[in-house]
Design a protein around this motif. Structure first.
Motif, short mmCIF file in Angstrom:
data_model
loop_
_atom_site.label_atom_id
_atom_site.label_comp_id
_atom_site.label_asym_id
_atom_site.label_seq_id
_atom_site.Cartn_x
_atom_site.Cartn_y
_atom_site.Cartn_z
N THR A 123 37.41 55.49 37.05
CA THR A 123 39.34 55.02 37.08
C THR A 123 39.16 54.26 36.07
O THR A 123 40.39 54.42 35.25
CB THR A 123 39.43 54.71 38.72
OG1 THR A 123 38.97 55.73 39.78
CG2 THR A 123 41.13 54.38 38.44
N GLU A 124 38.71 53.07 35.70
CA GLU A 124 38.89 51.68 35.26
C GLU A 124 38.54 52.84 33.67
O GLU A 124 39.38 51.64 32.63
CB GLU A 124 37.73 51.06 35.40
CG GLU A 124 38.48 49.24 34.20
CD GLU A 124 37.79 48.80 34.89
OE1 GLU A 124 37.93 47.35 35.34
OE2 GLU A 124 36.45 48.42 35.39
N THR A 167 40.85 60.44 36.00
CA THR A 167 41.03 59.92 37.53
C THR A 167 41.00 60.90 38.38
O THR A 167 40.58 61.31 39.36
CB THR A 167 41.86 59.36 37.60
OG1 THR A 167 41.19 57.74 36.85
CG2 THR A 167 42.76 58.71 39.54
N TYR A 216 37.68 62.72 38.60
CA TYR A 216 37.03 61.81 40.44
C TYR A 216 37.11 61.64 41.56
O TYR A 216 36.20 61.24 42.40
CB TYR A 216 36.44 60.59 39.36
CG TYR A 216 36.40 60.28 37.52
CD1 TYR A 216 34.69 61.32 37.44
CD2 TYR A 216 36.97 60.26 36.79
CE1 TYR A 216 34.41 61.45 36.01
CE2 TYR A 216 36.43 60.39 35.16
CZ TYR A 216 35.43 60.92 35.10
OH TYR A 216 34.76 60.85 33.71
N GLN A 217 38.35 61.48 41.45
CA GLN A 217 38.62 61.73 43.28
C GLN A 217 37.92 62.69 44.69
O GLN A 217 37.08 62.57 45.75
CB GLN A 217 40.25 61.96 43.21
CG GLN A 217 41.76 60.43 42.60
CD GLN A 217 40.53 59.07 43.49
OE1 GLN A 217 40.77 59.42 44.90
NE2 GLN A 217 40.42 57.74 43.18
N PRO A 240 40.44 56.95 32.76
CA PRO A 240 41.45 57.25 33.84
C PRO A 240 42.40 58.30 33.63
O PRO A 240 42.74 59.11 34.40
CB PRO A 240 42.78 55.70 33.31
CG PRO A 240 42.18 55.22 31.80
CD PRO A 240 40.77 55.37 31.30
#
Length: 306
Positions: free
Chosen positions: A291-292, A298, A301-302, A295
């Protein structure tokens, strides 16, 4: 050479390799499109496409031995955006290289690169020629540059920092192409005047401060994906270590082209690698890290946490 682990050590295979010391390294598919551009003779586009494919596939770019199954698969998409005058073309390009994963039938994307603007001269009557040490044409320089870049990145996935000599050749191409005065093909992409140009991409890859990008490739592929079938937990740990290094390098130099090209190619695959993990803490760390550093993806990836 680490790619040989993918080949069958039969007598036929050994004889073939011995007789193919200069086998071609690339196996490229090329597509040239002309959206919003009028070309009176469409056969020119077809021949251009064939000439580019043959240029990439029939030339020996290195002195290494490549068996047919070891060739680097490459997809090249060129979009002609304007024709300022007869025989002169403005274009964009997207390039995706893949690599087989040991012990599987799976080919994984290694890098996805967008070259948003380049210009070149082309004549169906003039064969594409190239020299790694002098400027011949902008199209052959561009294709040669990306050929060596792709080969270097591929080598980095099989041996730690194995791509160094190929990046050096690519650097040479950048230098003489930026300073050429032989043709009207002035191309600012060689000079580093934009934030997403080929000059900066090579700088990202070869910068000692960003070496974690390249060592991360080795950890991700050779110590990660290639072991996944036999040792999935160890493979995930190696991939996690690679991503941690890539994150640190990306934060050292924000908005680097290499990080963007890497995640453009790998985001779906990374999510799939960790979705089946039983380590909830590892998943949380992964999502926080990505996330960093990436982004844009994101939401993708969640899904690892579900």
């Amino acid at each position: 050479m680490m790619r040989k682990i993918l080949a069958t050590l039969s007598l036929f295979g050994l004889l073939f390799a011995a007789g193919s010391a200069h086998a071609q390294e690339l196996l490229a598919e090329v597509q040239v499109t002309t959206q919003n551009v009028t070309i009176t003779d469409p056969t020119i586009v077809t021949q251009m496409q064939n000439d580019i494919r043959n240029f990439l596939n029939t030339r020996s770019w290195t002195t290494q031995t490549y068996r047919p199954e070891e060739r680097i698969r490459l997809k090249v998409f060129i979009g002609i955006t304007a024709i300022p005058q007869s025989g002169t073309y403005n274009s964009t390009m997207r390039l995706i290289s893949t690599r087989p994963v040991y012990g599987t039938g799976y080919d994984t994307n290694v890098i996805s690169i967008n070259d948003r603007s380049f210009n070149f001269n082309y004549s169906p009557q003039a064969p594409l020629d190239f020299s790694p040490n002098s400027f011949v044409s902008n199209l052959s320089s561009l294709l040669g540059y990306y050929a060596y870049l792709v080969i270097g990145i591929d080598r980095d996935t099989f041996s730690r920092l194995g791509g160094t000599p190929y990046y050096e050749t690519a650097r040479n191409i950048v230098s003489y192409s930026a300073n050429q005065t032989l043709t009207n093909e002035v191309d600012e992409g060689w000079r580093g005047t934009g934030s997403r140009e080929r000059h900066f991409l090579l700088d990202n890859i070869t910068d000692p401060q960003l070496e974690a990008f390249r060592t991360g490739l080795y950890s991700y592929y050779r110590q990660g994906l290639d072991l996944f079938i036999e040792k999935p937990d160890e493979a995930r740990a190696s991939v996690m270590a690679a991503l941690t290094g890539i994150q640190k390098a990306a934060l050292t130099r924000p908005s680097t082209l290499f990080a963007r090209a890497f995640f453009d190619a790998k985001s779906d695959e990374i999510a799939n690698i960790f979705r089946t993990s039983q380590d909830a803490q590892q998943k949380q760390q992964l999502v926080a890290l990505l996330t960093e550093v990436d982004p844009t993806n994101t939401a993708k990836y969640q899904t690892v946490l579900k």
